[in-house]
Enzyme design. Structure first.
Site, mmCIF file in Angstrom:
data_model
loop_
_atom_site.group_PDB
_atom_site.id
_atom_site.type_symbol
_atom_site.label_atom_id
_atom_site.label_comp_id
_atom_site.label_asym_id
_atom_site.label_seq_id
_atom_site.Cartn_x
_atom_site.Cartn_y
_atom_site.Cartn_z
ATOM 1 N N GLU A 91 7.407 -4.051 -5.931
ATOM 2 C CA GLU A 91 6.499 -5.012 -5.693
ATOM 3 C C GLU A 91 5.434 -5.330 -6.486
ATOM 4 O OE1 GLU A 91 3.507 -2.666 -2.985
ATOM 5 O OE2 GLU A 91 5.645 -2.156 -2.403
ATOM 6 N N CYS A 104 -0.791 -7.839 -10.435
ATOM 7 C CA CYS A 104 -0.610 -6.407 -10.384
ATOM 8 C C CYS A 104 0.817 -6.003 -10.628
ATOM 9 C CB CYS A 104 -1.460 -5.760 -9.125
ATOM 10 S SG CYS A 104 -1.250 -4.101 -9.249
ATOM 11 N N CYS A 111 7.263 6.631 -7.790
ATOM 12 C CA CYS A 111 6.221 7.132 -8.428
ATOM 13 C C CYS A 111 6.266 8.791 -8.417
ATOM 14 C CB CYS A 111 4.786 6.884 -8.297
ATOM 15 S SG CYS A 111 3.510 7.515 -9.348
ATOM 16 N N CYS A 115 -0.258 11.205 -5.503
ATOM 17 C CA CYS A 115 -1.440 10.708 -5.036
ATOM 18 C C CYS A 115 -1.426 10.556 -3.571
ATOM 19 C CB CYS A 115 -1.982 9.551 -5.620
ATOM 20 S SG CYS A 115 -2.138 9.830 -7.570
ATOM 21 N N CYS A 118 -1.784 7.013 -1.934
ATOM 22 C CA CYS A 118 -0.824 5.939 -2.279
ATOM 23 C C CYS A 118 0.455 5.929 -1.765
ATOM 24 C CB CYS A 118 -0.964 5.918 -4.014
ATOM 25 S SG CYS A 118 0.003 4.749 -4.674
ATOM 26 N N GLY A 158 3.983 3.201 -9.697
ATOM 27 C CA GLY A 158 4.079 4.145 -10.905
ATOM 28 C C GLY A 158 2.980 4.430 -11.790
ATOM 29 N N GLU A 159 3.093 5.318 -12.713
ATOM 30 C CA GLU A 159 2.210 5.602 -13.411
ATOM 31 C C GLU A 159 2.507 4.993 -14.831
ATOM 32 O OE1 GLU A 159 -0.496 6.825 -16.204
ATOM 33 O OE2 GLU A 159 -0.700 7.616 -13.945
ATOM 34 N N SER A 190 -3.997 1.270 -15.617
ATOM 35 C CA SER A 190 -4.609 2.155 -14.843
ATOM 36 C C SER A 190 -3.818 3.650 -14.927
ATOM 37 C CB SER A 190 -4.607 1.710 -13.443
ATOM 38 O OG SER A 190 -5.115 2.673 -12.642
ATOM 39 N N SER A 213 -8.083 6.725 -12.719
ATOM 40 C CA SER A 213 -8.117 6.799 -11.319
ATOM 41 C C SER A 213 -8.729 8.327 -11.299
ATOM 42 C CB SER A 213 -6.926 6.976 -10.666
ATOM 43 O OG SER A 213 -6.182 5.716 -10.840
ATOM 44 N N LEU A 214 -10.069 8.275 -10.836
ATOM 45 C CA LEU A 214 -10.668 9.686 -10.832
ATOM 46 C C LEU A 214 -10.944 10.332 -9.517
ATOM 47 C CD1 LEU A 214 -12.156 11.528 -12.982
ATOM 48 C CD2 LEU A 214 -14.381 10.442 -12.371
ATOM 49 N N HIS A 215 -11.641 9.480 -8.507
ATOM 50 C CA HIS A 215 -11.618 9.805 -7.047
ATOM 51 C C HIS A 215 -12.246 10.918 -6.650
ATOM 52 C CE1 HIS A 215 -9.002 6.355 -7.257
ATOM 53 N NE2 HIS A 215 -7.912 7.222 -7.639
ATOM 54 N N ASN A 289 -7.122 2.227 0.982
ATOM 55 C CA ASN A 289 -5.965 1.701 1.809
ATOM 56 C C ASN A 289 -5.608 2.776 2.656
ATOM 57 O OD1 ASN A 289 -6.098 -1.042 0.835
ATOM 58 N ND2 ASN A 289 -5.682 -0.178 -1.153
ATOM 59 N N CYS A 332 -0.652 -0.553 -3.071
ATOM 60 C CA CYS A 332 0.561 0.173 -3.919
ATOM 61 C C CYS A 332 1.490 0.697 -2.986
ATOM 62 C CB CYS A 332 0.144 0.977 -5.118
ATOM 63 S SG CYS A 332 -0.939 0.179 -6.119
#
Length: 365
Positions: A91, A104, A111, A115, A118, A158-159, A190, A213-215, A289, A332
């Site tokens: 996508e 994007c 992936c 996470c 996601c 994906g990473e 990212s 991406s810390l979070h 999300n 994502c």
């Protein structure tokens, strides 16, 4: 056979030379592919038929098929489901802003980072995308909206740093004048924080924006959200970020998805302030999300504002990401997963597929 979009100008010139053709033909072909949006060798009218025959024998043009597109009610976000020649579906999201169109892109099918917030990681990773397959998402989407895309974010499925070589080649190709000529300062990559690759990226002499991406401001909480935290501590990530900043002079962006009751407290905001104080950085707060595969809930408006204000008070540059496309599952992996699970997809596979075909861009049809 090779996907011609995996070849940069130097690659194609070398191929011409090695196959007894004039190297200037590479520029002509690149013009057809990128500037004229022509994705059919037979329609490249200034290319000799003998060379066209060689091209068709040695190359294919990998523009993904459009499976379906979804547009938000506000018409500011469009999500595309694309299918590659091997049947894999990814996508891509296009977002319209006053300053231009942003895309994007996905860098992998699925992936493996795991996470929790996601949907891309549900089901794991299928394979890496090649540089040309990533690039083709931009070409196809640009054709679909019939407008130029000026900003690119590698933040889809994906990473990116887990597909380092292909992503690096993509970054270099898309910014070339023979290609789409999108300046690297308009590109954001990212990553969830693969420390050795962040340090390696620092030496590539790129002008892109790196987003982490810390979070969470602490390892204990981050491990609950992101399995990669079991391998690389926050200290290691921050150290690699300092190295990146020192090496490139570029500001780093930290993404922070706010999850109700998990990482959205004022205590977490204070911890984040201490962690980032003195660092050339920016924090992007993201209302999480909601994904059906977990029970994470979006923070309340009061908590989001409180977290934001705490960072501002401590002179940390911060913004709250504008929510776009929530009515079309634009986060994502959400749309791809729901589509793969749908009866329509299962029926399509059983019947050999009912996907939209494509041969060239709308501009050249």
């Amino acid at each position: 056979m090779y996907n011609i979009f995996d070849f940069n100008m130097e690659d194609l010139r070398n191929w011409m030379k090695n196959n007894g053709e004039s190297q200037f033909r590479a520029s002509q072909i690149m013009d057809w592919l990128y500037k004229n949006g022509q994705w059919n060798f037979d329609c490249m009218t200034n290319i000799p038929k003998s060379l066209v025959k060689k091209l068709k024998t040695n190359f294919y043009i990998e523009i993904p098929e459009l499976v379906k597109s979804y547009q938000s009610k506000l018409k500011d976000t469009t999500k595309f489901l694309y299918k590659y020649r091997d049947g894999n579906i990814i996508e891509t999201v296009v977002m319209k802003y006053k300053h231009g169109n942003s895309i994007c892109v996905s860098t992998q099918v699925g992936c493996r980072m795991g996470c929790k917030f996601c949907a891309s990681t549900v089901g794991g990773m299928v394979r890496n995308l090649s540089s040309g397959e990533i690039l083709a998402q931009v070409l196809r989407s640009q054709s679909e909206i019939d407008e130029r895309i000026s900003n690119v974010v590698l933040m889809g499925s994906g990473e990116p740093l887990d597909n380092y070589d292909n992503v690096l080649k993509f970054l270099k190709m898309i910014s070339c004048d023979y290609s789409l000529n999108i300046g690297q300062r308009h590109i954001t990559l990212s990553t969830c924080g693969i420390v050795p690759k962040i340090r390696q990226l620092a030496g590539e002499n790129l002008q892109i924006t790196l987003a982490i991406s810390l979070h969470s401001p602490d390892d204990i909480n981050r491990i609950k959200i992101m399995p990669i935290a079991n391998k690389y501590s926050i200290k290691e990530i921050i150290d690699s970020c300092r190295y990146y900043i020192d090496k490139t002079g570029r500001r780093i962006s930290f993404e922070y998805a706010l999850v109700r009751g998990v990482n959205d407290s004022l205590k977490c905001a204070e911890g984040l302030t201490r962690l980032l104080r003195g660092l050339l950085c920016h924090v992007n707060l993201i209302p999480v999300n909601e994904v059906k595969e977990n029970d994470f809930k979006k923070s309340s408006l009061d908590n989001i504002k409180g977290f934001y204000n705490k960072l501002v008070e401590n002179k940390i540059e911060v913004t709250i990401r504008r929510e776009m496309g929530s009515d079309i599952n634009a986060a994502c992996g959400q749309l791809r997963r729901s589509y793969l699970e749908s009866k329509r997809y299962r029926k399509g596979v059983e019947n050999g597929g009912d996907l939209v075909r494509c041969g060239q861009s709308k501009k050249t049809k």
